[in-house]
Design a protein around this motif. Structure first.
Motif, PDB file in Angstrom:
ATOM      1  N   ASP A   3       0.855  -1.093  -0.079  1.00 35.23           N
ATOM      2  CA  ASP A   3      -0.094   0.065  -0.021  1.00 35.23           C
ATOM      3  C   ASP A   3       0.800   1.215   0.051  1.00 35.23           C
ATOM      4  N   ILE A   4       0.476   2.299  -0.761  1.00 32.57           N
ATOM      5  CA  ILE A   4       1.401   3.356  -0.791  1.00 32.57           C
ATOM      6  C   ILE A   4       0.264   4.453  -0.167  1.00 32.57           C
ATOM      7  N   PHE A   5       1.021   4.839   1.003  1.00 30.44           N
ATOM      8  CA  PHE A   5       0.473   6.024   1.766  1.00 30.44           C
ATOM      9  C   PHE A   5       1.284   7.279   1.566  1.00 30.44           C
ATOM     10  N   SER A   6       0.472   8.533   1.784  1.00 30.87           N
ATOM     11  CA  SER A   6       1.124   9.656   1.871  1.00 30.87           C
ATOM     12  C   SER A   6       0.308  10.668   2.766  1.00 30.87           C
ATOM     13  N   PHE A   7       0.762  12.003   2.797  1.00 29.78           N
ATOM     14  CA  PHE A   7       0.113  12.933   3.802  1.00 29.78           C
ATOM     15  C   PHE A   7      -0.155  14.310   2.848  1.00 29.78           C
ATOM     16  N   ARG A   8      -0.979  15.260   3.435  1.00 27.96           N
ATOM     17  CA  ARG A   8      -1.139  16.364   2.699  1.00 27.96           C
ATOM     18  C   ARG A   8      -1.237  17.370   3.772  1.00 27.96           C
ATOM     19  N   ILE A   9      -0.830  18.339   3.815  1.00 24.62           N
ATOM     20  CA  ILE A   9      -0.866  19.569   4.867  1.00 24.62           C
ATOM     21  C   ILE A   9      -1.879  20.520   4.594  1.00 24.62           C
ATOM     22  N   TYR A  10      -2.596  21.097   5.162  1.00 22.44           N
ATOM     23  CA  TYR A  10      -3.621  22.094   4.932  1.00 22.44           C
ATOM     24  C   TYR A  10      -3.542  23.309   6.060  1.00 22.44           C
ATOM     25  N   SER A  11      -3.811  24.581   5.481  1.00 21.08           N
ATOM     26  CA  SER A  11      -3.607  25.685   6.514  1.00 21.08           C
ATOM     27  C   SER A  11      -4.972  26.253   6.645  1.00 21.08           C
ATOM     28  N   SER A  12      -5.989  25.686   5.863  1.00 18.73           N
ATOM     29  CA  SER A  12      -7.376  26.222   5.997  1.00 18.73           C
ATOM     30  C   SER A  12      -8.369  25.258   5.731  1.00 18.73           C
ATOM     31  N   THR A  13      -9.558  25.283   6.925  1.00 13.65           N
ATOM     32  CA  THR A  13     -10.253  24.246   6.853  1.00 13.65           C
ATOM     33  C   THR A  13     -11.034  24.326   5.343  1.00 13.65           C
ATOM     34  N   ASN A  14     -11.062  25.301   4.651  1.00  9.91           N
ATOM     35  CA  ASN A  14     -11.846  25.336   3.438  1.00  9.91           C
ATOM     36  C   ASN A  14     -11.415  24.276   2.392  1.00  9.91           C
ATOM     37  N   ASP A  15     -10.192  23.864   2.629  1.00 11.58           N
ATOM     38  CA  ASP A  15      -9.603  23.188   1.647  1.00 11.58           C
ATOM     39  C   ASP A  15      -9.420  21.598   2.244  1.00 11.58           C
ATOM     40  N   LEU A  16      -9.979  21.264   3.037  1.00 11.36           N
ATOM     41  CA  LEU A  16     -10.012  20.002   3.743  1.00 11.36           C
ATOM     42  C   LEU A  16     -10.939  19.021   2.863  1.00 11.36           C
ATOM     43  N   PRO A  17     -10.627  17.825   2.512  1.00 10.44           N
ATOM     44  CA  PRO A  17     -11.362  17.045   1.939  1.00 10.44           C
ATOM     45  C   PRO A  17     -12.754  16.811   2.343  1.00 10.44           C
ATOM     46  N   LEU A  18     -13.750  16.421   1.321  1.00 18.43           N
ATOM     47  CA  LEU A  18     -15.095  16.691   1.684  1.00 18.43           C
ATOM     48  C   LEU A  18     -15.394  15.577   2.795  1.00 18.43           C
ATOM     49  N   GLU A  19     -14.657  14.248   2.669  1.00 15.57           N
ATOM     50  CA  GLU A  19     -14.869  13.235   3.692  1.00 15.57           C
ATOM     51  C   GLU A  19     -14.156  13.357   4.976  1.00 15.57           C
ATOM     52  N   TRP A  20     -13.734  14.633   5.224  1.00 19.43           N
ATOM     53  CA  TRP A  20     -12.830  14.901   6.552  1.00 19.43           C
ATOM     54  C   TRP A  20     -13.973  14.273   7.710  1.00 19.43           C
ATOM     55  N   ASP A  21     -15.065  14.734   7.865  1.00 17.53           N
ATOM     56  CA  ASP A  21     -15.687  14.652   9.069  1.00 17.53           C
ATOM     57  C   ASP A  21     -16.443  13.171   9.032  1.00 17.53           C
ATOM     58  N   ASN A  22     -16.380  12.301   8.018  1.00 22.83           N
ATOM     59  CA  ASN A  22     -16.819  11.041   8.287  1.00 22.83           C
ATOM     60  C   ASN A  22     -15.889  10.132   8.922  1.00 22.83           C
ATOM     61  N   LEU A  23     -14.572  10.636   9.008  1.00 19.69           N
ATOM     62  CA  LEU A  23     -13.419  10.177   9.883  1.00 19.69           C
ATOM     63  C   LEU A  23     -13.529  10.378  11.380  1.00 19.69           C
ATOM     64  N   THR A  24     -13.911  11.628  11.517  1.00 20.01           N
ATOM     65  CA  THR A  24     -13.607  12.400  12.503  1.00 20.01           C
ATOM     66  C   THR A  24     -14.996  12.497  13.466  1.00 20.01           C
ATOM     67  N   SER A  25     -16.187  11.933  13.091  1.00 22.22           N
ATOM     68  CA  SER A  25     -17.316  12.014  13.746  1.00 22.22           C
ATOM     69  C   SER A  25     -17.489  11.809  15.147  1.00 22.22           C
ATOM     70  N   LYS A  26     -16.521  10.703  15.491  1.00 21.02           N
ATOM     71  CA  LYS A  26     -16.444  10.399  16.886  1.00 21.02           C
ATOM     72  C   LYS A  26     -15.627  11.343  17.918  1.00 21.02           C
ATOM     73  N   ASN A  27     -14.976  12.170  17.562  1.00 20.38           N
ATOM     74  CA  ASN A  27     -14.437  13.240  18.270  1.00 20.38           C
ATOM     75  C   ASN A  27     -14.461  14.727  17.730  1.00 20.38           C
ATOM     76  N   ILE A  28     -15.301  15.457  18.354  1.00 20.86           N
ATOM     77  CA  ILE A  28     -15.522  16.842  17.816  1.00 20.86           C
ATOM     78  C   ILE A  28     -14.233  17.645  17.599  1.00 20.86           C
ATOM     79  N   PHE A  29     -13.359  17.339  18.534  1.00 20.92           N
ATOM     80  CA  PHE A  29     -12.226  18.071  18.341  1.00 20.92           C
ATOM     81  C   PHE A  29     -11.053  18.036  17.047  1.00 20.92           C
ATOM     82  N   LEU A  30     -11.787  17.020  16.401  1.00 20.93           N
ATOM     83  CA  LEU A  30     -10.932  16.865  14.950  1.00 20.93           C
ATOM     84  C   LEU A  30     -11.942  17.218  13.641  1.00 20.93           C
TER      85      LEU A  30
END
Length: 384
Positions: A3-30
Protein backbone atom coordinates in the motif's frame (compact mmCIF):
# COMPACT_ATOMS: atom_id res chain seq x y z
CA UNK A 1 1.56 -4.95 -3.84
CA UNK A 2 2.49 -2.71 -0.93
CA UNK A 3 0.00 0.00 0.00
CA UNK A 4 1.17 3.51 -0.82
CA UNK A 5 0.46 6.05 1.89
CA UNK A 6 1.02 9.79 1.78
CA UNK A 7 0.11 12.96 3.66
CA UNK A 8 -1.10 16.44 2.81
CA UNK A 9 -0.86 19.55 4.98
CA UNK A 10 -3.64 22.14 4.98
CA UNK A 11 -3.63 25.65 6.43
CA UNK A 12 -7.34 26.31 5.88
CA UNK A 13 -10.39 24.23 6.74
CA UNK A 14 -11.89 25.33 3.42
CA UNK A 15 -9.35 23.09 1.70
CA UNK A 16 -10.03 19.95 3.75
CA UNK A 17 -11.37 16.91 1.86
CA UNK A 18 -15.16 16.59 1.77
CA UNK A 19 -14.98 13.26 3.61
CA UNK A 20 -12.95 14.71 6.52
CA UNK A 21 -15.81 14.59 9.04
CA UNK A 22 -16.72 11.03 8.09
CA UNK A 23 -13.49 10.03 9.80
CA UNK A 24 -13.66 12.42 12.76
CA UNK A 25 -17.34 12.17 13.73
CA UNK A 26 -16.51 10.39 17.02
CA UNK A 27 -14.27 13.22 18.23
CA UNK A 28 -15.59 16.77 17.90
CA UNK A 29 -12.06 18.15 18.39
CA UNK A 30 -10.94 16.88 14.99
CA UNK A 31 -14.04 17.94 13.04
CA UNK A 32 -14.06 20.79 10.53
CA UNK A 33 -16.32 22.85 12.79
CA UNK A 34 -13.92 22.74 15.70
CA UNK A 35 -10.81 23.19 13.56
CA UNK A 36 -12.40 26.28 12.02
CA UNK A 37 -12.47 27.79 15.53
CA UNK A 38 -8.71 27.37 15.76
CA UNK A 39 -8.37 28.84 12.30
CA UNK A 40 -10.34 31.94 13.26
CA UNK A 41 -9.63 32.43 16.98
CA UNK A 42 -6.47 30.59 17.98
CA UNK A 43 -4.12 32.27 20.47
CA UNK A 44 -1.97 34.93 18.80
CA UNK A 45 1.23 32.91 19.35
CA UNK A 46 -0.22 29.76 17.74
CA UNK A 47 -0.36 28.63 14.09
CA UNK A 48 -2.43 25.56 13.25
CA UNK A 49 -2.16 23.12 10.36
CA UNK A 50 -4.41 20.19 9.51
CA UNK A 51 -2.92 16.93 8.30
CA UNK A 52 -4.66 14.44 6.04
CA UNK A 53 -3.24 10.95 5.54
CA UNK A 54 -4.11 9.09 2.35
CA UNK A 55 -4.03 5.58 1.00
CA UNK A 56 -3.86 6.39 -2.68
CA UNK A 57 -6.60 9.01 -2.94
CA UNK A 58 -8.61 7.68 0.02
CA UNK A 59 -8.50 9.74 3.23
CA UNK A 60 -7.54 7.30 6.00
CA UNK A 61 -6.25 9.59 8.74
CA UNK A 62 -6.59 13.09 10.16
CA UNK A 63 -4.49 15.05 12.60
CA UNK A 64 -3.80 18.53 13.93
CA UNK A 65 -0.53 20.39 14.44
CA UNK A 66 0.03 23.54 16.50
CA UNK A 67 3.13 25.68 16.26
CA UNK A 68 3.55 27.71 19.47
CA UNK A 69 5.96 30.60 19.92
CA UNK A 70 6.70 30.62 23.65
CA UNK A 71 8.72 33.82 23.41
CA UNK A 72 5.47 35.74 22.97
CA UNK A 73 4.07 34.73 26.36
CA UNK A 74 5.28 34.77 29.93
CA UNK A 75 5.20 30.99 30.08
CA UNK A 76 5.94 30.67 33.77
CA UNK A 77 3.20 33.01 34.96
CA UNK A 78 3.21 36.25 36.93
CA UNK A 79 3.09 34.92 40.45
CA UNK A 80 6.80 34.13 40.78
CA UNK A 81 9.43 36.60 39.58
CA UNK A 82 12.41 35.20 41.48
CA UNK A 83 15.83 34.81 39.89
CA UNK A 84 15.24 31.11 39.16
CA UNK A 85 12.10 31.97 37.22
CA UNK A 86 13.90 34.63 35.20
CA UNK A 87 16.58 32.09 34.29
CA UNK A 88 13.91 29.62 33.20
CA UNK A 89 12.26 32.24 31.00
CA UNK A 90 15.62 33.08 29.41
CA UNK A 91 16.30 29.42 28.62
CA UNK A 92 12.77 29.03 27.26
CA UNK A 93 13.29 31.79 24.73
CA UNK A 94 16.77 30.70 23.66
CA UNK A 95 16.39 26.94 23.55
CA UNK A 96 12.73 25.86 23.37
CA UNK A 97 10.67 28.86 22.29
CA UNK A 98 9.55 27.34 18.98
CA UNK A 99 7.45 24.27 19.66
CA UNK A 100 5.63 22.08 17.16
CA UNK A 101 2.86 20.02 18.76
CA UNK A 102 1.10 17.16 17.04
CA UNK A 103 -2.14 17.16 18.97
CA UNK A 104 -4.01 19.88 20.81
CA UNK A 105 -2.27 21.87 23.52
CA UNK A 106 -5.56 23.53 24.50
CA UNK A 107 -7.14 20.25 25.61
CA UNK A 108 -6.28 17.15 27.61
CA UNK A 109 -6.71 13.71 26.09
CA UNK A 110 -6.05 11.89 22.84
CA UNK A 111 -7.16 14.55 20.38
CA UNK A 112 -4.06 14.06 18.27
CA UNK A 113 -5.21 11.87 15.39
CA UNK A 114 -7.91 9.60 14.01
CA UNK A 115 -7.19 6.69 11.69
CA UNK A 116 -9.61 4.53 9.72
CA UNK A 117 -9.39 0.73 9.60
CA UNK A 118 -7.67 1.04 6.21
CA UNK A 119 -4.38 2.06 7.85
CA UNK A 120 -2.50 0.60 10.79
CA UNK A 121 -1.67 2.91 13.67
CA UNK A 122 2.02 2.26 13.06
CA UNK A 123 1.80 3.33 9.42
CA UNK A 124 -0.28 6.35 10.40
CA UNK A 125 2.39 7.46 12.88
CA UNK A 126 5.08 7.05 10.23
CA UNK A 127 3.13 9.43 8.00
CA UNK A 128 2.69 11.91 10.86
CA UNK A 129 6.44 11.78 11.42
CA UNK A 130 6.92 12.57 7.73
CA UNK A 131 4.48 15.47 8.09
CA UNK A 132 6.55 16.81 11.01
CA UNK A 133 9.63 16.86 8.77
CA UNK A 134 7.72 18.74 6.07
CA UNK A 135 6.28 21.26 8.55
CA UNK A 136 9.77 21.86 9.97
CA UNK A 137 10.98 22.68 6.46
CA UNK A 138 8.02 24.99 5.84
CA UNK A 139 8.68 26.91 9.07
CA UNK A 140 12.39 27.13 8.29
CA UNK A 141 11.51 28.92 5.03
CA UNK A 142 9.76 31.49 7.26
CA UNK A 143 12.95 31.86 9.36
CA UNK A 144 11.39 29.85 12.20
CA UNK A 145 13.58 27.10 13.58
CA UNK A 146 11.56 24.43 15.38
CA UNK A 147 13.28 23.58 18.65
CA UNK A 148 10.93 20.99 20.10
CA UNK A 149 8.47 18.53 18.60
CA UNK A 150 5.80 17.08 20.90
CA UNK A 151 3.18 14.37 20.43
CA UNK A 152 0.43 14.55 23.12
CA UNK A 153 -1.67 13.10 25.04
CA UNK A 154 -1.77 9.30 25.13
CA UNK A 155 -2.63 6.54 27.54
CA UNK A 156 0.31 4.45 28.70
CA UNK A 157 -0.85 1.53 26.53
CA UNK A 158 -1.12 3.78 23.47
CA UNK A 159 2.54 4.80 23.79
CA UNK A 160 3.63 1.27 22.88
CA UNK A 161 2.64 2.04 19.29
CA UNK A 162 5.39 4.66 19.16
CA UNK A 163 8.09 2.03 19.71
CA UNK A 164 9.22 2.17 16.09
CA UNK A 165 12.51 3.47 14.59
CA UNK A 166 10.95 6.77 13.51
CA UNK A 167 10.42 7.76 17.16
CA UNK A 168 13.66 6.39 18.62
CA UNK A 169 14.96 9.91 19.46
CA UNK A 170 11.80 10.90 21.35
CA UNK A 171 11.75 11.06 25.13
CA UNK A 172 8.58 9.63 26.73
CA UNK A 173 7.22 11.85 29.47
CA UNK A 174 4.18 12.24 31.69
CA UNK A 175 2.88 15.37 33.38
CA UNK A 176 -0.21 15.98 35.45
CA UNK A 177 -2.89 13.31 34.94
CA UNK A 178 -6.20 13.79 33.21
CA UNK A 179 -8.93 13.91 35.86
CA UNK A 180 -11.88 11.80 34.71
CA UNK A 181 -15.27 11.70 36.41
CA UNK A 182 -17.17 8.50 35.59
CA UNK A 183 -20.95 8.73 35.88
CA UNK A 184 -22.65 5.64 37.30
CA UNK A 185 -25.62 4.23 35.37
CA UNK A 186 -27.64 4.26 38.60
CA UNK A 187 -27.33 8.06 38.88
CA UNK A 188 -30.29 9.90 37.39
CA UNK A 189 -29.97 13.18 39.29
CA UNK A 190 -27.56 15.05 41.54
CA UNK A 191 -29.42 13.54 44.52
CA UNK A 192 -28.24 10.06 43.49
CA UNK A 193 -24.67 11.34 43.39
CA UNK A 194 -25.01 12.96 46.81
CA UNK A 195 -26.41 9.77 48.32
CA UNK A 196 -23.22 7.94 47.30
CA UNK A 197 -20.96 10.45 49.07
CA UNK A 198 -19.63 9.71 52.51
CA UNK A 199 -20.57 12.08 55.33
CA UNK A 200 -17.48 14.28 55.07
CA UNK A 201 -18.11 15.05 51.41
CA UNK A 202 -21.88 15.33 51.75
CA UNK A 203 -21.14 18.02 54.32
CA UNK A 204 -18.70 19.64 51.87
CA UNK A 205 -21.43 19.67 49.22
CA UNK A 206 -23.99 21.22 51.59
CA UNK A 207 -21.50 23.83 52.80
CA UNK A 208 -20.55 24.85 49.26
CA UNK A 209 -24.17 25.08 48.14
CA UNK A 210 -25.10 27.23 51.13
CA UNK A 211 -22.22 29.60 50.33
CA UNK A 212 -23.51 30.05 46.80
CA UNK A 213 -27.16 30.77 47.62
CA UNK A 214 -26.79 34.45 46.68
CA UNK A 215 -25.25 33.64 43.28
CA UNK A 216 -27.31 33.52 40.10
CA UNK A 217 -26.11 31.01 37.53
CA UNK A 218 -27.20 31.56 33.95
CA UNK A 219 -26.49 29.94 30.58
CA UNK A 220 -25.37 32.72 28.25
CA UNK A 221 -26.33 33.10 24.60
CA UNK A 222 -23.97 34.25 21.86
CA UNK A 223 -25.34 37.79 22.22
CA UNK A 224 -24.66 37.78 25.96
CA UNK A 225 -21.17 36.33 25.52
CA UNK A 226 -20.44 39.20 23.15
CA UNK A 227 -21.98 41.72 25.54
CA UNK A 228 -19.83 40.56 28.46
CA UNK A 229 -16.66 39.82 26.49
CA UNK A 230 -14.50 42.37 28.36
CA UNK A 231 -15.54 41.05 31.79
CA UNK A 232 -15.12 37.47 30.57
CA UNK A 233 -11.61 38.15 29.34
CA UNK A 234 -10.67 39.83 32.62
CA UNK A 235 -11.94 36.87 34.66
CA UNK A 236 -10.20 34.38 32.38
CA UNK A 237 -6.86 36.22 32.62
CA UNK A 238 -7.21 36.46 36.38
CA UNK A 239 -7.03 32.67 36.53
CA UNK A 240 -4.66 32.08 33.61
CA UNK A 241 -1.98 34.54 34.69
CA UNK A 242 -1.77 32.94 38.11
CA UNK A 243 -1.16 29.49 36.67
CA UNK A 244 2.37 28.12 37.21
CA UNK A 245 2.84 27.46 33.49
CA UNK A 246 1.34 28.98 30.33
CA UNK A 247 2.01 28.37 26.66
CA UNK A 248 -0.69 30.71 25.32
CA UNK A 249 -3.48 33.11 26.22
CA UNK A 250 -6.87 33.05 24.54
CA UNK A 251 -7.83 35.98 22.36
CA UNK A 252 -10.81 38.05 23.48
CA UNK A 253 -13.19 36.76 20.79
CA UNK A 254 -12.37 33.10 21.42
CA UNK A 255 -15.58 32.17 23.26
CA UNK A 256 -17.75 34.11 20.82
CA UNK A 257 -16.30 32.19 17.87
CA UNK A 258 -16.73 28.94 19.81
CA UNK A 259 -20.44 29.62 20.27
CA UNK A 260 -20.85 30.71 16.66
CA UNK A 261 -19.30 27.50 15.36
CA UNK A 262 -20.43 24.81 17.82
CA UNK A 263 -23.83 26.25 18.80
CA UNK A 264 -25.49 23.97 21.41
CA UNK A 265 -22.41 21.75 21.65
CA UNK A 266 -20.68 24.61 23.45
CA UNK A 267 -22.15 25.74 26.77
CA UNK A 268 -21.18 28.96 28.53
CA UNK A 269 -22.38 29.53 32.10
CA UNK A 270 -22.08 32.88 33.83
CA UNK A 271 -22.17 33.35 37.61
CA UNK A 272 -23.60 36.66 38.84
CA UNK A 273 -23.61 38.40 42.21
CA UNK A 274 -25.61 41.63 42.64
CA UNK A 275 -25.98 41.77 38.86
CA UNK A 276 -22.22 41.58 38.22
CA UNK A 277 -20.48 38.75 36.38
CA UNK A 278 -18.06 37.22 38.91
CA UNK A 279 -17.22 33.93 37.20
CA UNK A 280 -17.89 31.62 34.28
CA UNK A 281 -17.22 28.10 33.10
CA UNK A 282 -17.53 26.37 29.75
CA UNK A 283 -18.41 22.85 28.63
CA UNK A 284 -18.15 21.05 25.30
CA UNK A 285 -20.35 18.11 24.31
CA UNK A 286 -18.22 15.39 22.71
CA UNK A 287 -20.27 12.27 22.08
CA UNK A 288 -20.84 10.53 25.41
CA UNK A 289 -18.32 12.81 27.12
CA UNK A 290 -18.52 16.31 28.50
CA UNK A 291 -15.20 18.13 28.25
CA UNK A 292 -14.63 20.99 30.64
CA UNK A 293 -12.99 23.95 28.94
CA UNK A 294 -11.68 27.28 30.22
CA UNK A 295 -13.12 29.18 33.15
CA UNK A 296 -12.57 32.40 35.05
CA UNK A 297 -13.51 33.97 38.36
CA UNK A 298 -12.96 36.85 40.71
CA UNK A 299 -10.59 35.79 43.51
CA UNK A 300 -12.58 37.39 46.32
CA UNK A 301 -15.84 35.70 45.38
CA UNK A 302 -14.04 32.44 44.66
CA UNK A 303 -12.96 32.32 48.31
CA UNK A 304 -16.17 33.70 49.87
CA UNK A 305 -18.61 31.71 47.75
CA UNK A 306 -16.55 28.53 47.17
CA UNK A 307 -17.16 29.37 43.53
CA UNK A 308 -14.84 26.87 41.89
CA UNK A 309 -16.16 23.95 43.92
CA UNK A 310 -19.72 24.97 43.10
CA UNK A 311 -18.82 25.05 39.42
CA UNK A 312 -17.61 21.45 39.66
CA UNK A 313 -20.86 20.39 41.32
CA UNK A 314 -22.85 22.22 38.61
CA UNK A 315 -20.93 20.38 35.91
CA UNK A 316 -21.64 17.06 37.61
CA UNK A 317 -25.34 17.87 38.03
CA UNK A 318 -25.72 18.84 34.37
CA UNK A 319 -23.84 15.80 33.06
CA UNK A 320 -25.86 13.34 35.16
CA UNK A 321 -29.14 14.94 34.11
CA UNK A 322 -28.19 14.85 30.42
CA UNK A 323 -27.04 11.20 30.57
CA UNK A 324 -23.40 11.69 29.70
CA UNK A 325 -21.03 8.90 30.70
CA UNK A 326 -17.91 10.85 31.63
CA UNK A 327 -16.72 14.34 32.48
CA UNK A 328 -13.23 15.16 31.27
CA UNK A 329 -12.07 17.51 34.02
CA UNK A 330 -8.58 17.73 32.47
CA UNK A 331 -5.48 18.86 34.38
CA UNK A 332 -4.86 21.33 37.21
CA UNK A 333 -6.56 21.54 40.63
CA UNK A 334 -6.12 17.79 40.98
CA UNK A 335 -6.98 17.47 44.65
CA UNK A 336 -10.23 19.43 44.59
CA UNK A 337 -11.35 17.54 41.49
CA UNK A 338 -10.64 14.24 43.23
CA UNK A 339 -12.67 15.50 46.21
CA UNK A 340 -15.80 15.52 44.01
CA UNK A 341 -15.06 12.06 42.60
CA UNK A 342 -12.73 12.47 39.63
CA UNK A 343 -9.94 9.93 39.29
CA UNK A 344 -6.47 10.51 37.78
CA UNK A 345 -5.64 8.86 34.48
CA UNK A 346 -1.96 9.02 33.60
CA UNK A 347 -1.29 10.70 30.27
CA UNK A 348 1.94 10.38 28.34
CA UNK A 349 3.59 12.23 25.53
CA UNK A 350 6.71 12.21 23.41
CA UNK A 351 9.15 15.06 23.03
CA UNK A 352 12.26 15.59 20.93
CA UNK A 353 14.72 18.49 20.68
CA UNK A 354 16.18 19.27 17.28
CA UNK A 355 19.66 19.56 18.81
CA UNK A 356 21.18 16.11 19.27
CA UNK A 357 23.13 16.97 22.43
CA UNK A 358 20.27 18.87 24.09
CA UNK A 359 18.00 15.97 23.28
CA UNK A 360 20.29 13.66 25.26
CA UNK A 361 19.59 15.88 28.29
CA UNK A 362 15.83 15.87 27.73
CA UNK A 363 14.98 13.69 30.74
CA UNK A 364 16.76 16.00 33.19
CA UNK A 365 15.75 19.28 31.57
CA UNK A 366 12.09 18.25 31.28
CA UNK A 367 11.75 17.66 35.02
CA UNK A 368 13.49 21.01 35.64
CA UNK A 369 10.91 22.93 33.63
CA UNK A 370 7.96 20.71 34.60
CA UNK A 371 8.43 19.65 38.25
CA UNK A 372 6.27 16.87 39.66
CA UNK A 373 3.05 18.07 41.29
CA UNK A 374 2.54 16.87 44.85
CA UNK A 375 -1.08 16.23 45.75
CA UNK A 376 -3.25 13.86 47.76
CA UNK A 377 -5.96 11.88 46.01
CA UNK A 378 -9.36 11.91 47.74
CA UNK A 379 -12.15 9.36 47.63
CA UNK A 380 -15.49 10.97 48.47
CA UNK A 381 -17.63 7.90 47.91
CA UNK A 382 -18.96 5.19 50.19
CA UNK A 383 -16.84 2.20 49.11
CA UNK A 384 -17.52 2.53 45.39
Amino acid sequence: MKDIFSFRIYSSTNDLPLEWDNLTSKNIFLTKEYLSILEKAAPTNMVCHFIGIFKGEELVGTSLSQYINLSKVNSLGDRDQCFKTLIKNFLFKKLISNVLIIGNNMLTGQNCYCFSSAISEKEGLIQLNNAVKELTIQFKKQNIKIHLTVFKDFLVTDCNTFKIPEFKRYYHFNTQPNMIFNIKESWHSIDDYISNLNKKYRDQYKRARKKSESIEKRKLSLTEISEYHSEINELYLNVAKNAPFNTFYLCEKHFEVFKQKLHDNFLFYGYFFDGKLIGFNTLIKNGEDIDTYFLGYDDKHQRDKMLYLNMLYDMISFSIKKKFKRIIFARTALEIKSSVGAIPIEMNGLICHENYFLNLLMAKSFTYFEPKTEWKQRNPFNNI
